[in-house]
Enzyme design. Sequence first.
Site, short mmCIF file in Angstrom:
data_model
loop_
_atom_site.label_atom_id
_atom_site.label_comp_id
_atom_site.label_asym_id
_atom_site.label_seq_id
_atom_site.Cartn_x
_atom_site.Cartn_y
_atom_site.Cartn_z
CG HIS A 157 -2.00 -1.01 1.17
ND1 HIS A 157 -3.20 -0.76 0.55
CD2 HIS A 157 -2.06 -2.28 1.64
CE1 HIS A 157 -3.97 -1.82 0.63
NE2 HIS A 157 -3.31 -2.77 1.29
NE ARG B 65 20.41 -10.20 10.57
CZ ARG B 65 21.25 -9.19 10.31
NH1 ARG B 65 22.37 -9.45 9.66
NH2 ARG B 65 20.98 -7.97 10.69
CE LYS C 246 22.79 -25.82 9.49
NZ LYS C 246 22.27 -27.20 9.74
#
Length: 215
Positions: free
Chosen positions: A124, A191, A194
Amino acid sequence: MEKKTLKQRIKGNPGLKQAIHRFIMHPVKTRPNWWIRLFDFIYLKRGKGSVIYRSVRKDLPPFNRFSLGRYSVVEDFSCLNNAVGDLAIGDYTRIGLRNTIIGPVTIGNHVNLAQNVTVTGLNHNYQDAEKMIDEQGVSTQPVVIEDDVWVGANSVILPGVTLGKHCVVAAGSVVSHSVPPYSICAGCPARIIKAYNFETKEWEKVEKTPIGNHK
């Protein structure tokens, strides 16, 4: 002079466009009117063996594309919405319980979305502080989920994100940047934790790297 398509003619005539939109979409419920939904079996493209459970809310007007691939499933109490952008789901893909998918979104083959996942290509607009937010319209950025991806429960995938092939999004993550293939991300904001090493053939831990800085 090139002949204009019907769609181009409608877009070029604001009054006609508004009238057609009102005929198709309910102004308050912001979903197709019941007389449009009666004919969704004509304009919704579904592959062999696909399943959309009866409780799924299909906010799928005919002016944008919707397709569901072969043997794919949309579980109960989910919402599919292509009102502001195309929604394409590949083969052998499962959209879990209580998912919300708002186009423009492209989901590949053999993708698994767990429960309560939100995938949205819509934002929006809010920038003009002198106007109400609901008067400023929306903007879109396509979301792409490539093949063989698993998204954990309660995750949110935000506009403009690409989830690369065979990546995993841990439960409860909020993904605001694209995730490279063969990696695992977690957190809010998500984040990378692995990545798969094709030389050692193992998933290796990496320092918690902001996705936007990952190479």
